[in-house]
Design a protein around this motif. Sequence first.
Motif, PDB file in Angstrom:
ATOM      1  N   THR A  11       5.925  -1.642   9.789  1.00 21.64           N
ATOM      2  CA  THR A  11       4.953  -0.409   9.446  1.00 21.64           C
ATOM      3  C   THR A  11       4.677  -0.812   7.660  1.00 21.64           C
ATOM      4  OG1 THR A  11       5.713   1.388   9.807  1.00 21.64           O
ATOM      5  CG2 THR A  11       4.485  -0.192  11.289  1.00 21.64           C
ATOM      6  N   VAL A  12       3.985  -0.314   7.001  1.00 23.87           N
ATOM      7  CA  VAL A  12       4.005   0.528   5.689  1.00 23.87           C
ATOM      8  C   VAL A  12       3.124   0.999   5.748  1.00 23.87           C
ATOM      9  CG1 VAL A  12       4.764  -1.793   4.835  1.00 23.87           C
ATOM     10  CG2 VAL A  12       2.417  -1.625   5.115  1.00 23.87           C
ATOM     11  N   GLU A  13       3.270   2.396   4.601  1.00 25.06           N
ATOM     12  CA  GLU A  13       1.982   3.510   4.242  1.00 25.06           C
ATOM     13  C   GLU A  13       1.127   2.740   3.727  1.00 25.06           C
ATOM     14  OE1 GLU A  13       2.610   6.690   5.476  1.00 25.06           O
ATOM     15  OE2 GLU A  13       4.404   6.023   6.766  1.00 25.06           O
ATOM     16  N   GLU A  14       0.962   1.669   2.611  1.00 19.51           N
ATOM     17  CA  GLU A  14      -0.073   1.362   1.823  1.00 19.51           C
ATOM     18  C   GLU A  14      -0.244   0.238   2.025  1.00 19.51           C
ATOM     19  OE1 GLU A  14      -2.681   2.704  -2.284  1.00 19.51           O
ATOM     20  OE2 GLU A  14      -0.271   3.688  -1.163  1.00 19.51           O
ATOM     21  N   ASP A  15      -0.711  -0.636   1.733  1.00 19.34           N
ATOM     22  CA  ASP A  15      -0.747  -2.362   1.395  1.00 19.34           C
ATOM     23  C   ASP A  15      -0.505  -2.363  -0.098  1.00 19.34           C
ATOM     24  OD1 ASP A  15      -1.330  -5.107   1.962  1.00 19.34           O
ATOM     25  OD2 ASP A  15      -2.957  -5.338   1.733  1.00 19.34           O
ATOM     26  N   LEU A  19       5.751  -2.206  -1.173  1.00 23.24           N
ATOM     27  CA  LEU A  19       6.002  -2.083   0.193  1.00 23.24           C
ATOM     28  C   LEU A  19       5.921  -2.775   1.036  1.00 23.24           C
ATOM     29  CD1 LEU A  19       3.728   1.514  -0.136  1.00 23.24           C
ATOM     30  CD2 LEU A  19       6.362   1.182  -0.469  1.00 23.24           C
TER      31      LEU A  19
END
Length: 64
Positions: A11-15, A19
């Motif tokens: 997963t990533v916190e932000e696109d 990241l």
Amino acid sequence: MDIFALRGATTVEEDIPLLVDDAVGEMMEYLLRENNLEEKDLVSVIFSQTKDIRSRNAAAACRK
């Protein structure tokens, strides 16, 4: 010659491209390490990703 099928997810916190690059790189390193494999052992890698991640394709991130 042994053949393995591995599955990983991340997963990533932000696109953000960086990241995505980091997350995919960490996932690949983990999968290789935990399965005692090296890049040269890979024959094929298939990526998919959710529609909300648009800044970088996961396969492109893996090639970095």
